[in-house]
Scaffold this motif. Structure first.
Motif, PDB file in Angstrom:
ATOM      1  N   SER A 333      21.194  49.809  37.118  1.00 32.01           N
ATOM      2  CA  SER A 333      22.248  50.270  38.027  1.00 32.01           C
ATOM      3  C   SER A 333      22.917  51.539  37.498  1.00 32.01           C
ATOM      4  N   GLU A 334      23.204  51.561  36.208  1.00 34.82           N
ATOM      5  CA  GLU A 334      23.911  52.686  35.598  1.00 34.82           C
ATOM      6  C   GLU A 334      23.099  53.976  35.658  1.00 34.82           C
ATOM      7  N   THR A 335      21.785  53.869  35.523  1.00 32.99           N
ATOM      8  CA  THR A 335      20.923  55.058  35.516  1.00 32.99           C
ATOM      9  C   THR A 335      20.407  55.439  36.899  1.00 32.99           C
ATOM     10  N   ASN A 336      20.785  54.637  37.925  1.00 33.40           N
ATOM     11  CA  ASN A 336      20.265  54.876  39.282  1.00 33.40           C
ATOM     12  C   ASN A 336      18.737  54.910  39.305  1.00 33.40           C
ATOM     13  N   PHE A 337      18.155  53.985  38.559  1.00 32.97           N
ATOM     14  CA  PHE A 337      16.696  53.973  38.424  1.00 32.97           C
ATOM     15  C   PHE A 337      16.011  53.572  39.728  1.00 32.97           C
TER      16      PHE A 337
END
Length: 415
Positions: A333-337
């Motif tokens: 979620s944090e890296t918008n993977f």
């Protein structure tokens, strides 16, 4: 694959060793295997000059001799190797058997060299690493995984499945692009013919009448002059640019990084790269976790199959976070993977203990999105194709007919 330089103390003297590895952690393990001395330092280094020369030669040979990997033959050979090993045949004999029966010269060369290497005590992955420019980093990563886990058969079967998926996607892309490419080549050929055959006749007329030519006509005359006098150099320069782009893309991290970043901003191309890569990454992760590989190790192995540096950078951040004890879904979620839908699947899978199944579902979700964009590729490209054709036709029309409208006045001025 990255390059590392390890420094050892051996018999009272310092010795250096340069080799390739996926990351620093694997480089330390590999260095200890390759050298008996005391490891005192290890650092990532740029690609060595001799390796750059080798890559440049390979690129030139590929462009001139068209020496490329035959995907169906390679997939068949990998599956055959898996079956032979499962049947109890030794790895060396299996490699020799495939090398002698395949019709593809490159695959025969790779497997024959692998058989010799196995006979001399080397690993199979070391040989495939030498041919990484042909077989890709994923082959090296999966074969190394099979050697580390002791289950080479499963690794080869997974590798064949990944390549089958890549080959199918490639065929779909080629099929979708065939019509637009043919049309653009046809209009380019027609434009070149008109510039070289028709424009010179008008050039003689306007030169005799001393007419003041409009900008479109001057552009056509300039194009005719360049193609007539420097056509060979233009073609050579175009090929040279392609070779240099390929060379720097494979040897310079910064150049590759900015090219990959640019590609992820391009219309249509960004979606093709993103969907194809995420399908491959999520499917590989699912397969590795199902095989009992820990999540962190599975992520490190999967990093080796990602070609786009921007996506790979996100994957490295995820690995770093998971190593620090943070949850996989949180880092994704944090890296918008991935997008929100795939993230929900991953989060649910991690909470329920069925991460492998949810990753498989997420991979299928992106595979469907990739299929959808391929199915609509022609419709998406048509506006661009029509714009290019319209621009060339407009240039020809204005370049030829604008001076003809002023031909009477030009002739009057010449009398």
């Amino acid at each position: 694959m990255k390059y590392f330089k390890a420094t050892f103390i051996y018999k009272g003297e310092k010795e250096n060793l340069v080799f390739k590895a996926l990351n620093r952690a694997e480089a330390i393990i590999e260095a200890k295997k390759l050298h008996k001395g005391l490891l005192i330092d290890i650092n990532e280094i740029p690609m060595p000059f001799d390796e750059k020369i080798k890559i440049f030669k390979d690129i030139v040979l590929n462009k001139i001799l068209r020496r490329k990997l035959n995907y169906p033959a390679y997939i068949g050979s990998i599956r055959q190797l898996s079956v032979l090993i499962k049947a109890g045949i030794s790895l060396k004999d299996a490699l020799e058997d495939i090398s002698s029966h395949t019709k593809d010269s490159l695959i025969s060369e790779i497997f024959a060299k692998a058989a010799e290497a196995i006979d001399s005590g080397k690993n199979l992955s070391e040989v495939f690493e030498e041919y990484e420019n042909y077989v890709g980093g994923i082959s090296v990563a999966m074969i190394r995984l099979g050697e580390q886990t002791g289950d080479l058969v499963a690794a080869l079967e997974s590798l064949a499945g990944i390549y089958e998926n890549m080959y199918e996607n490639r065929k779909k892309m080629i099929k979708a692009l065939r019509y637009p490419v043919i049309v653009l080549f046809a209009i380019a050929a027609a434009f070149t013919f008109l510039v070289l055959v028709v424009v010179p006749k008008f050039k003689a007329v306007f030169s005799m009448l001393h007419a003041k030519l409009p900008l479109p006509t001057r552009i056509l005359l300039w194009a005719e002059h360049v193609l007539s006098n420097y056509g060979f150099y233009v073609l050579f320069g175009f090929i040279l640019i392609l070779v240099l782009i390929s060379f720097f893309y494979k040897t310079s991290y910064k150049f590759k990084y900015y090219v990959d970043k640019f590609l992820l901003k391009m219309y249509l191309i960004k979606d093709v790269i993103e969907y194809a890569t995420l399908t491959r990454v999520l499917a590989t992760l699912s397969s590795l976790i199902k095989s009992g590989i820990p999540l962190v190790d599975a992520l490190k192995i999967t990093e080796g199959i990602v070609e786009n540096e921007i996506i790979k950078e996100k994957l490295r951040e995820i690995i770093k976070g998971v190593n620090q004890g943070r949850s996989f879904a949180e880092m994704v979620s944090e890296t918008n993977f991935v997008n929100y839908i795939a993230l929900r699947m991953i989060s649910a899978g991690e909470q329920s203990g069925e991460l492998d199944n949810m990753l498989e579902s997420a991979a299928k979700y992106y595979a469907d999105k990739f299929q959808d964009i391929i199915d609509n590729m022609q419709a998406a490209i048509e506006p661009i194709m029509l714009s290019v054709i319209g621009a060339l036709v407009l240039l020809l029309a204005l370049g030829i007919f604008l001076p003809m409208w002023d031909l009477a006045s030009a002739a009057k001025n010449a009398m």
